[in-house]
Design a protein around this motif. Sequence first.
Motif, PDB file in Angstrom:
ATOM      1  N   GLU A 131       0.834  -1.207   0.000  1.00 17.99           N
ATOM      2  CA  GLU A 131       0.000   0.000   0.000  1.00 17.99           C
ATOM      3  C   GLU A 131       0.868   1.256   0.000  1.00 17.99           C
ATOM      4  OE1 GLU A 131      -3.124   0.182  -0.463  1.00 17.99           O
ATOM      5  OE2 GLU A 131      -3.612  -1.943  -0.275  1.00 17.99           O
ATOM      6  N   ARG A 134       2.210   1.773  -3.524  1.00 16.71           N
ATOM      7  CA  ARG A 134       1.200   2.325  -4.431  1.00 16.71           C
ATOM      8  C   ARG A 134       1.041   3.821  -4.213  1.00 16.71           C
ATOM      9  NH1 ARG A 134      -1.232  -2.949  -4.645  1.00 16.71           N
ATOM     10  NH2 ARG A 134      -2.066  -2.849  -2.534  1.00 16.71           N
ATOM     11  N   ALA A 135       1.004   4.220  -2.941  1.00  8.79           N
ATOM     12  CA  ALA A 135       0.851   5.644  -2.628  1.00  8.79           C
ATOM     13  C   ALA A 135       2.075   6.432  -3.085  1.00  8.79           C
ATOM     14  CB  ALA A 135       0.627   5.828  -1.128  1.00  8.79           C
ATOM     15  N   ALA A 138       2.030   6.933  -6.789  1.00  9.33           N
ATOM     16  CA  ALA A 138       0.989   7.887  -7.166  1.00  9.33           C
ATOM     17  C   ALA A 138       1.295   9.303  -6.670  1.00  9.33           C
ATOM     18  CB  ALA A 138      -0.360   7.431  -6.609  1.00  9.33           C
ATOM     19  N   GLY A 139       2.316   9.431  -5.821  1.00  6.74           N
ATOM     20  CA  GLY A 139       2.637  10.740  -5.265  1.00  6.74           C
ATOM     21  C   GLY A 139       1.663  11.196  -4.203  1.00  6.74           C
ATOM     22  N   ASP A 140       0.949  10.244  -3.599  1.00  7.13           N
ATOM     23  CA  ASP A 140      -0.052  10.569  -2.566  1.00  7.13           C
ATOM     24  C   ASP A 140       0.627  10.562  -1.203  1.00  7.13           C
ATOM     25  OD1 ASP A 140      -2.214  10.778  -0.858  1.00  7.13           O
ATOM     26  OD2 ASP A 140      -3.501   9.464  -2.063  1.00  7.13           O
ATOM     27  N   LEU A 141       1.143  11.707  -0.800  1.00  4.38           N
ATOM     28  CA  LEU A 141       1.953  11.790   0.417  1.00  4.38           C
ATOM     29  C   LEU A 141       1.184  11.450   1.686  1.00  4.38           C
ATOM     30  CD1 LEU A 141       4.828  12.413   1.396  1.00  4.38           C
ATOM     31  CD2 LEU A 141       4.115  14.790   1.699  1.00  4.38           C
ATOM     32  N   PRO A 142      -0.025  11.979   1.913  1.00  6.09           N
ATOM     33  CA  PRO A 142      -0.737  11.636   3.157  1.00  6.09           C
ATOM     34  C   PRO A 142      -0.963  10.135   3.330  1.00  6.09           C
ATOM     35  CG  PRO A 142      -1.760  13.533   2.119  1.00  6.09           C
ATOM     36  CD  PRO A 142      -0.774  12.983   1.134  1.00  6.09           C
ATOM     37  N   VAL A 143      -1.357   9.455   2.254  1.00  7.07           N
ATOM     38  CA  VAL A 143      -1.585   8.012   2.333  1.00  7.07           C
ATOM     39  C   VAL A 143      -0.259   7.289   2.555  1.00  7.07           C
ATOM     40  CG1 VAL A 143      -2.372   5.970   1.079  1.00  7.07           C
ATOM     41  CG2 VAL A 143      -3.680   8.102   0.944  1.00  7.07           C
ATOM     42  N   LEU A 144       0.787   7.731   1.848  1.00  3.60           N
ATOM     43  CA  LEU A 144       2.106   7.115   2.024  1.00  3.60           C
ATOM     44  C   LEU A 144       2.571   7.219   3.463  1.00  3.60           C
ATOM     45  CD1 LEU A 144       4.819   5.916   1.175  1.00  3.60           C
ATOM     46  CD2 LEU A 144       5.504   8.216   0.440  1.00  3.60           C
ATOM     47  N   GLU A 188       5.133  18.228  -7.607  1.00  5.51           N
ATOM     48  CA  GLU A 188       4.713  16.956  -8.180  1.00  5.51           C
ATOM     49  C   GLU A 188       5.578  15.854  -7.581  1.00  5.51           C
ATOM     50  OE1 GLU A 188       3.122  14.019  -9.400  1.00  5.51           O
ATOM     51  OE2 GLU A 188       2.173  15.763 -10.344  1.00  5.51           O
ATOM     52  N   ARG A 190       4.801  12.452  -7.770  1.00  5.35           N
ATOM     53  CA  ARG A 190       4.634  11.168  -8.443  1.00  5.35           C
ATOM     54  C   ARG A 190       5.991  10.653  -8.931  1.00  5.35           C
ATOM     55  NH1 ARG A 190      -0.137   9.375 -10.674  1.00  5.35           N
ATOM     56  NH2 ARG A 190      -0.906  11.521 -10.562  1.00  5.35           N
TER      57      ARG A 190
END
Length: 233
Positions: A131, A134-135, A138-144, A188, A190
């Motif tokens: 997980e 994937r984060a 995707a460049g999704d810092l909060p989820v990472l 960015e 990602r």
Amino acid sequence: MPASTGSGAVTRSTLRQQIADALRDEVLAGRLKPGQEFTVKEIAEQYGVSATPVREALVDLSAQGLLDADQHRGFRVREYSVRDFRGMIEARSLVIDGMFHALADRRKGYLRPDDPLVAPALAGVRRRGEEAQRAACAGDLPVLIGYDLRFWRELSALFGNPYLADFLHRLRVQTWVCTVQHLCRPVELRGRLWSGHTELVDALTRHDTAAARAIVAAYDTHSLALVERLAAG
């Protein structure tokens, strides 16, 4: 009555932790900015609670290095420099290297494949790593951040030393706070965030400490380079 007193103490302790967790999340999300000041009264009013658990939560976060306490002005979010980040990276590297050193000592029996508790625990850590990857991609810092903290917390717990696990968790929270603080403008992300979680789990499952050390060393280099670039604008 003793029963009601005990219940009240548990409730207050739980509320204290909930407030501390909520404020930590605000700092990690960048909604509480570095240097931002606030008082116990302001936070108590914001959450609609009494001052006591708020004060205790803020003292806890100060002890964890996320806030600075000012006797006359309340609390403020600690500002971290690139130099601070280098120190954090060095400290967490030493802790992780100690974990890997213990893994190499077969007499301690860490991550033994014949231990019925190890396989499902490692599988859980690996899922957290998937997980996180994937984060990161995707460049999704909060989820990472959320999955990365869980990944390292669960991984370090497998080495059986809760003091080590707690210390490493605090260091990792601080490094993420520092990273977020240097994201002072939209960037960015990602493809720019480290995503080697599952490779690390696989190396540790094989008891390949040399490969694990190389993966973590590359991670540290990557993290430091990223924060230095962010700080330079």
